[in-house]
Design an enzyme around this catalytic site. Structure first.
Site, PDB file in Angstrom:
ATOM      1  N   ASP A  46      -7.691  -5.408  -4.708  1.00  0.00           N
ATOM      2  CA  ASP A  46      -6.742  -5.702  -3.626  1.00  0.00           C
ATOM      3  C   ASP A  46      -6.881  -7.139  -3.130  1.00  0.00           C
ATOM      4  O   ASP A  46      -6.838  -7.417  -1.937  1.00  0.00           O
ATOM      5  CB  ASP A  46      -6.874  -4.717  -2.444  1.00  0.00           C
ATOM      6  CG  ASP A  46      -5.833  -5.001  -1.362  1.00  0.00           C
ATOM      7  OD1 ASP A  46      -4.670  -5.273  -1.703  1.00  0.00           O
ATOM      8  OD2 ASP A  46      -6.195  -4.980  -0.166  1.00  0.00           O
ATOM      9  N   GLU A  95       0.835  -1.208   0.000  1.00  0.00           N
ATOM     10  CA  GLU A  95       0.000   0.000   0.000  1.00  0.00           C
ATOM     11  C   GLU A  95       0.871   1.260   0.000  1.00  0.00           C
ATOM     12  O   GLU A  95       0.386   2.368   0.170  1.00  0.00           O
ATOM     13  CB  GLU A  95      -0.925   0.004   1.227  1.00  0.00           C
ATOM     14  CG  GLU A  95      -2.159  -0.861   1.046  1.00  0.00           C
ATOM     15  CD  GLU A  95      -1.873  -2.336   0.794  1.00  0.00           C
ATOM     16  OE1 GLU A  95      -1.182  -2.945   1.619  1.00  0.00           O
ATOM     17  OE2 GLU A  95      -2.327  -2.869  -0.226  1.00  0.00           O
ATOM     18  N   ASN A 105      -0.944  -7.604  -3.893  1.00  0.00           N
ATOM     19  CA  ASN A 105      -1.612  -6.754  -4.879  1.00  0.00           C
ATOM     20  C   ASN A 105      -0.622  -5.869  -5.636  1.00  0.00           C
ATOM     21  O   ASN A 105       0.400  -5.468  -5.107  1.00  0.00           O
ATOM     22  CB  ASN A 105      -2.632  -5.849  -4.180  1.00  0.00           C
ATOM     23  CG  ASN A 105      -1.985  -4.903  -3.194  1.00  0.00           C
ATOM     24  OD1 ASN A 105      -1.593  -5.314  -2.108  1.00  0.00           O
ATOM     25  ND2 ASN A 105      -1.827  -3.640  -3.555  1.00  0.00           N
TER      26      ASN A 105
HETATM   27 CA    CA Z   1      -2.750  -5.350  -0.059  1.00  0.00          CA
END
Ligand code: CA
Length: 594
Positions: free
Chosen positions: A320, A194, A278
């Site tokens: 995600d 992230e 992700n």
């Molecule tokens: Ca993630």
């Protein structure tokens, strides 16, 4: 001088075989049913224990034998290790390690180690400052600290032997995953999907900490360690430098694919298995293409890091659906064939049974109410997507199941070779998802989406399910109001143990799903139950409670439920956890009465 050099060379030569055979030492130790020597008990990540003193008949008599407060309030994932007569307990940040003496009443502390870390690392962890446990090998305990450092400790004394910085937390890199020792290397991943981190896995020499290899999840083949031995199981996995060409421009440089999950190893095939998270950012419009090798299961040679095969589960992720969940290895009888299988329950909602020699799919079926894809095409390996559920920055896509947190997040499943079933702790959460244009800035969040999560069909927020991996079918399930956000353990006594976010540790009949016993631990459970035999010859079951993690980020970080999109969307689904439990890391150890 020359003579002295020869003596040194002779000593090095004598030490070498010890290092090379260390995984055999670890395999032997993991076959000793009394101990729990690696994060998932065995290299195959089964979380199956051959112990059977505790049975479906007597488990109802289980009672707390002793407890241990870790002194840390944040979320406690993972499980302790038991090596000989010593238990090693890890904690969330500040990442204390305790060695507890099991030979003495009440298991007093033998030593305690606390790494020096800059508290400025705390806000860099996206989803609580968790840690998933320790590794053991060569008489050393290995710890990954939140500030992205791998530390080797003398298992007897807790004295630091070496430390190696794997990444810079000021650039968004942290480590929450547990390491794994294979032969003479310790394998570690990286978090920060992230924060625009380009994920990688590193192998460090156990004796010195020297980096032996590092394999990136994106970039040219020379960075991803794809060479002539690589087998591409499907057409869209074939080609040169796909870790660059399936991205736009240089987006792969901040492309995510972090590696904070669990590691498995098959000593016979000599392959290390793990998967990647992700792609960055969460806004799919900013990164057209398949975004390889995010969301990918890798099989690698543990000595060189070179990839043997890779399979991408969610090309061009728009939800995600981190692919980092554990890969469980077992030889399964499917039809009249015995298959060297790998089982993986992905955040994207599909339970995969894969041929672990070549990455080809055998079974891929939803293990919960999936609606973003109608299935997985077994010929191409690609999901059959519902275009209405693909997200973008042009609007808010509603009612997507599962949510980003998946039908299963970090909570690892357990596989019993006795029942042939996998016991999968799950979430039942769906979401609305809206991509947002985001600019990359080093060390700053690079999320690019507004997400709101809420309970899935039925209103319960989790379940423990028993799954037949040869057919891709659910056999039974136990619904939970809050998520079953802790891991599972299954034993040769045919008992499954799992924890809930309310703090219940439950024991279940592995064949029928009947709940046989439960105990309310001091805080919500997001850790993994484990079992061992104490010096008194008795079987014990231990679990860390201590609510937190992504699902518990509201209570762990003190974020209120007013905004359902807070905590990367988790507060929408889990805003009431503070009504069910309170913070605090406590290990509870159970046994049968004398
Ligand atoms: Ca993630």
């Amino acid at each position: 001088m020359v003579k002295r050099l020869w003596v040194i060379l002779l000593v090095v030569w004598m030490l070498l075989p010890g290092l090379v055979y260390a995984s055999e030492e670890l395999i032997k130790m993991s076959q000793d049913e009394k101990q729990w020597v690696m994060p998932a008990r065995d290299y195959a990540n089964t979380r199956f224990s051959p112990l059977k003193q505790i049975t479906t008949e007597n488990v109802k008599n289980l009672r707390a034998a002793w407890t241990f407060s870790t002194g840390v309030l944040r979320g406690h994932e993972g499980a302790p290790l038991v090596i000989g007569d010593t238990m090693y307990v890890h904690t969330a940040f500040p990442n204390h390690v305790y060695a507890l003496d099991l030979t003495k009443e009440g298991a007093p502390i033998k030593w305690k180690y606390t790494p020096t870390q800059d508290p400025a690392v705390i806000p860099v962890a996206c989803c609580d400052v968790v840690n998933r446990g320790l590794a053991y090998g060569h008489g050393m305990i290995f710890l990954n600290t939140l500030d992205a450092t791998t530390v080797a400790l003398d298992a007897k004394t807790g004295k630091e032997i070496w430390r190696v910085q794997q990444g810079d937390f000021k650039k968004g890199m942290t480590i929450t995953g547990a390491p794994l020792v294979i032969k003479n290397v310790v394998i570690s991943g990286i978090s920060g999907g992230e924060f625009g981190v380009r994920g990688f896995v590193t192998a460090n020499d156990v004796a010195t900490g020297r980096q032996v290899w590092r394999a990136y999840s994106a970039g040219p083949d020379s960075d991803v360690l794809i060479g002539p031995d690589f087998v591409a199981p499907y057409p869209d996995h074939q080609g040169k430098d796909l870790g660059v060409t399936t991205w736009q421009g240089d987006e792969w440089k901040r492309g995510g694919g972090t590696t904070w999950g669990w590691y498995s190893y098959d000593p016979e095939l000599d392959l290390l298995y793990y998967s990647t998270g992700n792609p960055g950012t969460w806004n799919p419009d900013q990164r057209p293409g398949d975004n390889k090798w995010s969301m990918t299961i890798f099989a690698r040679n543990p000595d060189t890091g070179m990839a043997k095969w890779a399979y991408q589960m969610t090309p061009h992720d728009a939800w995600d659906y981190d692919g980092v969940n554990e890969n469980i290895l077992a030889d399964l009888k499917i039809g009249d064939k015995t298959v060297k299988a790998l089982m993986h329950f992905d955040r994207n909602g599909f339970g995969y049974t894969i041929d672990r020699t070549n990455g080809k799919l055998i079974v891929a079926k939803p293990y919960g109410p999936v609606n973003w894809a109608k299935g997985i095409d077994l010929n191409t390996g690609r999901p059959i997507e519902d275009p209405a559920k693909r997200t973008s920055s042009k609007g808010n896509t509603k009612d997507i199941c599962p949510a980003a947190i998946g039908f299963k997040d970090q909570q690892p499943a357990a596989y019993s070779p006795q029942t042939g079933l996998v016991y999968v702790p799950t979430n039942n959460i769906c979401m609305d998802y809206e991509g947002v244009e985001v600019k990359y800035s080093e060390g700053q969040p690079y999320v690019g989406a507004i997400v709101r999560m809420y309970p899935g069909p039925g209103g319960h927020r989790g379940a423990l399910i028993a799954w037949d991996p040869t057919k891709g079918e659910k056999v039974w399930e136990i619904k939970e109001n809050l998520a079953a956000y802790g891991g599972a353990l299954v034993t040769a006594g045919d008992v499954v143990f799992y924890g809930t976010m309310e703090g219940w540790l439950k024991a279940v009949n592995a064949k029928t799903g009947e709940v046989l016993w439960k105990f309310k631990t001091p805080s919500g459970i997001i850790g993994n139950p484990m079992t061992y035999v104490g010096p008194d010859g008795k079987q014990y079951v231990a679990v860390l409670s201590g609510v937190g993690g992504w699902a518990g980020i509201g209570i762990a970080a003190g974020i209120g439920a007013e905004d359902p999109t807070a905590g990367l969307g988790a507060l929408g689904a889990f805003g009431d956890v503070d009504k069910a439990t309170t913070l605090g890391g406590v290990l509870t150890v159970f046994s049968l009465p004398d």
